[in-house]
Design a protein around this motif. Structure first.
Motif, PDB file in Angstrom:
ATOM      1  N   THR A  51      -4.358 -73.962 -14.293  1.00 14.75           N
ATOM      2  CA  THR A  51      -5.718 -73.783 -14.798  1.00 14.75           C
ATOM      3  C   THR A  51      -6.125 -72.318 -14.811  1.00 14.75           C
ATOM      4  OG1 THR A  51      -6.663 -74.163 -12.597  1.00 14.75           O
ATOM      5  CG2 THR A  51      -6.461 -76.079 -14.058  1.00 14.75           C
ATOM      6  N   GLU A  52      -5.546 -71.531 -13.906  1.00 15.56           N
ATOM      7  CA  GLU A  52      -5.858 -70.106 -13.841  1.00 15.56           C
ATOM      8  C   GLU A  52      -4.618 -69.333 -13.389  1.00 15.56           C
ATOM      9  OE1 GLU A  52      -9.824 -69.082 -12.128  1.00 15.56           O
ATOM     10  OE2 GLU A  52      -9.777 -71.178 -11.500  1.00 15.56           O
ATOM     11  N   LEU A  53      -4.489 -68.099 -13.873  1.00 18.13           N
ATOM     12  CA  LEU A  53      -3.375 -67.229 -13.502  1.00 18.13           C
ATOM     13  C   LEU A  53      -3.884 -65.867 -13.068  1.00 18.13           C
ATOM     14  CD1 LEU A  53      -0.989 -67.866 -16.524  1.00 18.13           C
ATOM     15  CD2 LEU A  53      -0.590 -68.585 -14.174  1.00 18.13           C
ATOM     16  N   GLY A  54      -3.260 -65.313 -12.023  1.00 19.06           N
ATOM     17  CA  GLY A  54      -3.537 -63.941 -11.632  1.00 19.06           C
ATOM     18  C   GLY A  54      -2.762 -62.989 -12.527  1.00 19.06           C
ATOM     19  N   PRO A  55      -3.077 -61.689 -12.472  1.00 19.28           N
ATOM     20  CA  PRO A  55      -2.418 -60.705 -13.330  1.00 19.28           C
ATOM     21  C   PRO A  55      -0.894 -60.694 -13.217  1.00 19.28           C
ATOM     22  CG  PRO A  55      -4.319 -59.725 -12.256  1.00 19.28           C
ATOM     23  CD  PRO A  55      -4.119 -61.085 -11.642  1.00 19.28           C
ATOM     24  N   ALA A  56      -0.356 -60.819 -12.016  1.00 19.09           N
ATOM     25  CA  ALA A  56       1.101 -60.812 -11.859  1.00 19.09           C
ATOM     26  C   ALA A  56       1.719 -62.099 -12.399  1.00 19.09           C
ATOM     27  CB  ALA A  56       1.479 -60.617 -10.393  1.00 19.09           C
ATOM     28  N   ALA A  57       1.011 -63.206 -12.309  1.00 22.49           N
ATOM     29  CA  ALA A  57       1.532 -64.490 -12.779  1.00 22.49           C
ATOM     30  C   ALA A  57       1.663 -64.526 -14.296  1.00 22.49           C
ATOM     31  CB  ALA A  57       0.636 -65.631 -12.304  1.00 22.49           C
ATOM     32  N   VAL A  58       0.841 -63.768 -14.985  1.00 28.46           N
ATOM     33  CA  VAL A  58       0.901 -63.729 -16.448  1.00 28.46           C
ATOM     34  C   VAL A  58       2.263 -63.234 -16.913  1.00 28.46           C
ATOM     35  CG1 VAL A  58      -0.100 -62.646 -18.497  1.00 28.46           C
ATOM     36  CG2 VAL A  58      -1.586 -63.476 -16.682  1.00 28.46           C
ATOM     37  N   ARG A  59       2.920 -62.404 -16.090  1.00 30.48           N
ATOM     38  CA  ARG A  59       4.221 -61.851 -16.443  1.00 30.48           C
ATOM     39  C   ARG A  59       5.397 -62.767 -16.071  1.00 30.48           C
ATOM     40  NH1 ARG A  59       1.233 -57.599 -14.439  1.00 30.48           N
ATOM     41  NH2 ARG A  59       2.321 -57.579 -12.460  1.00 30.48           N
ATOM     42  N   TRP A  60       5.149 -63.879 -15.373  1.00 29.02           N
ATOM     43  CA  TRP A  60       6.211 -64.810 -14.994  1.00 29.02           C
ATOM     44  C   TRP A  60       6.677 -65.525 -16.260  1.00 29.02           C
ATOM     45  CZ3 TRP A  60       7.554 -66.461  -9.784  1.00 29.02           C
ATOM     46  CH2 TRP A  60       8.491 -67.513  -9.744  1.00 29.02           C
ATOM     47  N   PRO A  61       7.965 -65.435 -16.593  1.00 25.22           N
ATOM     48  CA  PRO A  61       8.465 -66.050 -17.832  1.00 25.22           C
ATOM     49  C   PRO A  61       8.167 -67.548 -17.896  1.00 25.22           C
ATOM     50  CG  PRO A  61      10.136 -64.654 -16.843  1.00 25.22           C
ATOM     51  CD  PRO A  61       9.021 -64.767 -15.838  1.00 25.22           C
ATOM     52  N   GLY A  62       7.522 -67.975 -18.958  1.00 25.22           N
ATOM     53  CA  GLY A  62       7.252 -69.391 -19.186  1.00 25.22           C
ATOM     54  C   GLY A  62       5.987 -69.919 -18.550  1.00 25.22           C
ATOM     55  N   LEU A  63       5.375 -69.172 -17.640  1.00 23.05           N
ATOM     56  CA  LEU A  63       4.174 -69.653 -16.960  1.00 23.05           C
ATOM     57  C   LEU A  63       2.953 -69.336 -17.801  1.00 23.05           C
ATOM     58  CD1 LEU A  63       3.253 -70.998 -14.325  1.00 23.05           C
ATOM     59  CD2 LEU A  63       3.034 -68.731 -13.329  1.00 23.05           C
ATOM     60  N   SER A  64       2.171 -70.344 -18.110  1.00 29.32           N
ATOM     61  CA  SER A  64       0.966 -70.129 -18.909  1.00 29.32           C
ATOM     62  C   SER A  64      -0.067 -71.192 -18.595  1.00 29.32           C
ATOM     63  CB  SER A  64       1.294 -70.138 -20.404  1.00 29.32           C
ATOM     64  OG  SER A  64       1.807 -71.396 -20.791  1.00 29.32           O
ATOM     65  N   SER A  65      -1.305 -70.901 -18.912  1.00 27.12           N
ATOM     66  CA  SER A  65      -2.394 -71.845 -18.682  1.00 27.12           C
ATOM     67  C   SER A  65      -2.208 -73.092 -19.536  1.00 27.12           C
ATOM     68  CB  SER A  65      -3.740 -71.199 -19.007  1.00 27.12           C
ATOM     69  OG  SER A  65      -4.013 -70.175 -18.089  1.00 27.12           O
ATOM     70  N   ASP A  66      -2.723 -74.180 -19.045  1.00 24.34           N
ATOM     71  CA  ASP A  66      -2.684 -75.476 -19.723  1.00 24.34           C
ATOM     72  C   ASP A  66      -1.270 -76.026 -19.877  1.00 24.34           C
ATOM     73  OD1 ASP A  66      -5.470 -75.469 -19.930  1.00 24.34           O
ATOM     74  OD2 ASP A  66      -5.377 -74.333 -21.785  1.00 24.34           O
ATOM     75  N   ARG A  67      -0.356 -75.589 -19.024  1.00 26.29           N
ATOM     76  CA  ARG A  67       1.023 -76.062 -19.019  1.00 26.29           C
ATOM     77  C   ARG A  67       1.410 -76.332 -17.568  1.00 26.29           C
ATOM     78  NH1 ARG A  67       6.236 -72.473 -20.802  1.00 26.29           N
ATOM     79  NH2 ARG A  67       7.717 -74.161 -20.733  1.00 26.29           N
ATOM     80  N   SER A  68       2.215 -77.333 -17.321  1.00 24.93           N
ATOM     81  CA  SER A  68       2.651 -77.633 -15.964  1.00 24.93           C
ATOM     82  C   SER A  68       3.461 -76.463 -15.408  1.00 24.93           C
ATOM     83  CB  SER A  68       3.503 -78.897 -15.940  1.00 24.93           C
ATOM     84  OG  SER A  68       4.072 -79.074 -14.659  1.00 24.93           O
TER      85      SER A  68
END
Length: 86
Positions: A25-42
């Motif tokens: 539901t929410e991502l921190g700035p470093a998480a945005v750079r994790w390959p494949g990790l995005s909001s509204d996705r498991s």
């Protein structure tokens, strides 16, 4: 501190998930750079299959017990912590 307030201050990868499918539901700035990790996705879709199962088990345990756990997945120690807004 409310869960969303942590996103900008935690230096590590932080993702807030919701529900039994662990949808981000929410991502921190470093998480945005994790390959494949995005909001509204498991979050499990962003982790390789074997490690995804370990992470799923950890996240399910947190949902069931309300207790924090650490999961070894994808070469990382991933802290799974229950967050509740008051």
């Amino acid at each position: 501190i409310r869960a969303h307030a942590l996103l900008d201050v935690v230096p590590g990868v932080l993702a807030v998930t919701k529900g039994a499918d662990h949808v981000v539901t929410e991502l921190g700035p470093a998480a945005v750079r994790w390959p494949g990790l995005s909001s509204d996705r498991s979050v499990l879709e962003a982790v390789p299959e074997a490690d995804g199962q370990a992470l799923a088990t950890g996240l399910d345990t947190v949902r069931r017990t309300g207790e924090a756990v650490v999961v070894a997945a994808s070469g990382w120690d991933i802290g799974c912590v229950p967050l509740r807004d008051s």
